[in-house]
Write a protein that holds these residues in place. Structure first.
Motif, PDB file in Angstrom:
ATOM      1  N   GLN A  40       0.826  -1.209   0.000  1.00 60.39           N
ATOM      2  CA  GLN A  40       0.000   0.000   0.000  1.00 60.39           C
ATOM      3  C   GLN A  40       0.863   1.262   0.000  1.00 60.39           C
ATOM      4  O   GLN A  40       0.467   2.290  -0.559  1.00 60.39           O
ATOM      5  N   SER A  48       1.630   2.012  -3.462  1.00 55.68           N
ATOM      6  CA  SER A  48       0.414   2.497  -4.119  1.00 55.68           C
ATOM      7  C   SER A  48       0.130   3.953  -3.771  1.00 55.68           C
ATOM      8  O   SER A  48      -0.356   4.718  -4.603  1.00 55.68           O
ATOM      9  N   ASN A  84      -0.269   6.894  -6.404  1.00 60.52           N
ATOM     10  CA  ASN A  84      -1.485   7.697  -6.466  1.00 60.52           C
ATOM     11  C   ASN A  84      -1.164   9.190  -6.430  1.00 60.52           C
ATOM     12  O   ASN A  84      -1.778   9.993  -7.140  1.00 60.52           O
ATOM     13  N   SER A 117      -1.483  -3.226  -7.871  1.00 61.22           N
ATOM     14  CA  SER A 117      -1.971  -2.135  -7.016  1.00 61.22           C
ATOM     15  C   SER A 117      -1.355  -0.803  -7.433  1.00 61.22           C
ATOM     16  O   SER A 117      -2.036   0.231  -7.448  1.00 61.22           O
ATOM     17  N   SER A 160      -3.425   2.450  -9.048  1.00 54.60           N
ATOM     18  CA  SER A 160      -3.348   3.793  -8.468  1.00 54.60           C
ATOM     19  C   SER A 160      -2.968   4.841  -9.502  1.00 54.60           C
ATOM     20  O   SER A 160      -3.345   6.004  -9.381  1.00 54.60           O
ATOM     21  N   THR A 166      -5.824   7.276   2.013  1.00 51.00           N
ATOM     22  CA  THR A 166      -4.424   6.929   1.766  1.00 51.00           C
ATOM     23  C   THR A 166      -3.770   6.349   3.018  1.00 51.00           C
ATOM     24  O   THR A 166      -3.190   5.261   3.003  1.00 51.00           O
TER      25      THR A 166
END
Length: 426
Positions: free
Chosen positions: A52, A55, A59, A111, A115, A370
C-alpha cells in the motif's frame, strides 16, 4: 445526462471497466486469506502495508503523469501492465508453479498501476463532461463498481478456491484486451502540457510539490481533525478485504444457509465471505441516494458521530458470531454506518474549505483513505498477537475515538462560524 449522450470515450470505458471489475472482485477479496496462509499473519500484514505504501506514492504521482503524458497513454500503459502482472500471477498460482513471493510482487505491481490508472480516468471525465453533468456520470461509474462488488464476490466464493489460476488468467487477458481497446478506440482528452520555464520536473520534484500542497492540513485545525477522525474510522471499513476474510476463513465453519424440507444449502467459509461482501455492495448500490436524503435532515455533527458509534457496534458484532446470518446482520449495520456519511462528506469539505482552495482541500481529503490503507493491514498480525476478539475490540475503540474527535471538530467549527458572523455584523 443520458447515457446515449455520453462521449464515446466514456461509453467504451464503462463497458470495458465494468467487465474487468467483475473479474477483479472474483478474487481480490480472498487474497488476504491467500497471503496469510502463505506467509503467516505477521509477515502478510507487513507485506500488505509495504504494498500500500508503493500504491500511495503512485497515487500521488498519478495526477502529475496524467497531465504530463496524457490520460489515454497512462490508462493504456496501466491496463497493459496490470494484464501482464495478472498473467504472471496466474502462472505463480498454477498447477505448474506455486510461488507466493512472485504472487505478492505481482499483486503489488497491480496495485501500483491501479493507483496510476485512477487519476487519469477521473481527469478524463472532467475533460469531456460539463460541470453540471459530472456528478451523474461519476455516479454511474460508481454504481457499476458496486454492481461488480455484488456479482464478483458471490461468483468468487464458489470458484476462487478451486479455479484461482483460471480467474487470474481471465483477469490478465481482459486487462490486456482493455488496453488494446483503449489504444485503438478512445481519443486523448488532456490539454497540452505546459511546464513552467526553467522548472523541468522529475518524479521526485513532482512528489515534493504534491506534498507541499498538503500543508493546508497543518494550517487548518478543523480540517486536520477531520483527516484524523477519517483515518481512525477508516480502520473499520478497510477491514472488509483484510481482517474480515481471514476471520471468516478461520472461524466460520461450513453451515446451512437455509433449508427446505430435507434439502439445505450448505455454505463454506469462502462462500460465506463472498455473500456478506456482496451484501455490502448491494446495500450501497440500492440505498445510497435514499439514506443520503434521509441524513440530510439531521445536523452533520450528529450524523458523523452516530455513524462512528454504529461502526463500532457492527465491528463488535462481527467478533461475537460465527453464524452466517449473524454476520449478515452485522454487515447490514456496518453498511448503514457507511451510507450515513457517504453523501455528506464532500459537502462538508466544501463548507470548511476557502472558496479559492477547494481543489487543494479535496485532494488533501483523500489522505483519509491513503493513510487508512497503509495502516489497516496491521489488523492481520494483530489478530495473531492478540486474537480476533481483542483486534475487533481495538478497531471498535478507534471508531469511538473518531466520534469524540468529530464532536470536538464540529464544536470548534461552529465557534469559528459564529466568530465570522460576529465580525461581519460589526
Amino acid at each position: 445526462m443520458r447515457l446515449r449522450d455520453w462521449d464515446r470515450n466514456l461509453k467504451i470505458r464503462l463497458a470495458g471497466e465494468s467487465t474487468v471489475n467483475v473479474t477483479f472482485w472474483m478474487f481480490f477479496p480472498f487474497l488476504a486469506i491467500y497471503f496469510t496462509e502463505s506467509f503467516g499473519k505477521s509477515i502478510a500484514g507487513f507485506l500488505l502495508i509495504l504494498s500500500q505504501a508503493f500504491s500511495v506514492v503512485a497515487n500521488l504521482l498519478g495526477g502529475y503523469y496524467a497531465d504530463k503524458f496524457g490520460r489515454k497513454k497512462m490508462m493504456v500503459i496501466s491496463s497493459l501492465a496490470q494484464g501482464i502482472s495478472y498473467l504472471i500471477f496466474a502462472l505463480a498460482s498454477s498447477p505448474w508453479l506455486d510461488s507466493p513471493a512472485i504472487s505478492f510482487i505481482c499483486f503489488t505491481v497491480i496495485s501500483l498501476f491501479t493507483s496510476i490508472y485512477w487519476p487519469a480516468s477521473q481527469a478524463m471525465v472532467a475533460d469531456v463532461v460539463k460541470e453540471k453533468d459530472r456528478s451523474s456520470v461519476f455516479a454511474i461509474f460508481y454504481t457499476s463498481t458496486n454492481i461488480a462488488v455484488v456479482i464478483g464476490p458471490v461468483l468468487g466464493g464458489f470458484f476462487y478456491k478451486d479455479y484461482r489460476f483460471f480467474l487470474l488468467l481471465a483477469a490478465g487477458l481482459l486487462n490486456i484486451l482493455l488496453s488494446i481497446v483503449l489504444k485503438i478506440w478512445i481519443a486523448e482528452t488532456a490539454p497540452p502540457y505546459k511546464e513552467s520555464v526553467g522548472t523541468k520536473k522529475n518524479w521526485i520534484m513532482a512528489l515534493g510539490t504534491q506534498l507541499k500542497d498538503y500543508q493546508v492540513i497543518v494550517r487548518d485545525r478543523t480540517f486536520l481533525m477531520f483527516i484524523l477522525a477519517g483515518v481512525l474510522i477508516g480502520q473499520t471499513f478497510m477491514q472488509l478485504d483484510l481482517l474480515l476474510p481471514v476471520y471468516v476463513d478461520e472461524m466460520v465453519a461450513t453451515q446451512s444457509l437455509f433449508s427446505i424440507g430435507s434439502w439445505s444449502l450448505e455454505i463454506q467459509s469462502t462462500q460465506a465471505f463472498g455473500l456478506i461482501l456482496a451484501e455490502n455492495g448491494l446495500v450501497v448500490a440500492i440505498f445510497t441516494i435514499m439514506v443520503t436524503k434521509w441524513m440530510s435532515k439531521y445536523k452533520e455533527k450528529n450524523v458523523f458521530i452516530v455513524s462512528s458509534f454504529i461502526y463500532a457496534m457492527a465491528v463488535i458484532m462481527f467478533s461475537q458470531t460465527n453464524l452466517i446470518w449473524g454476520l449478515m446482520f452485522a454487515m447490514l449495520l456496518f453498511s448503514f454506518a457507511e451510507l450515513m456519511t457517504a453523501g455528506i462528506q464532500q459537502s462538508f469539505i466544501s463548507e470548511i474549505a476557502p472558496e479559492n482552495q477547494r481543489g487543494k482541500y479535496f485532494a488533501a481529503a483523500s489522505l483519509r483513505f491513503t493513510f487508512s490503507k497503509m495502516i489497516a493491514p496491521l489488523s492481520i498480525p494483530m489478530s495473531a498477537w492478540f486474537g480476533f476478539e481483542w483486534t475487533f475490540l481495538i478497531i471498535a475503540i478507534l471508531a469511538v475515538i473518531s466520534a469524540f474527535i468529530y464532536y470536538v471538530m464540529f464544536k470548534q467549527f461552529e465557534m469559528k462560524k459564529r466568530n465570522l458572523q460576529a465580525v461581519k455584523q460589526l
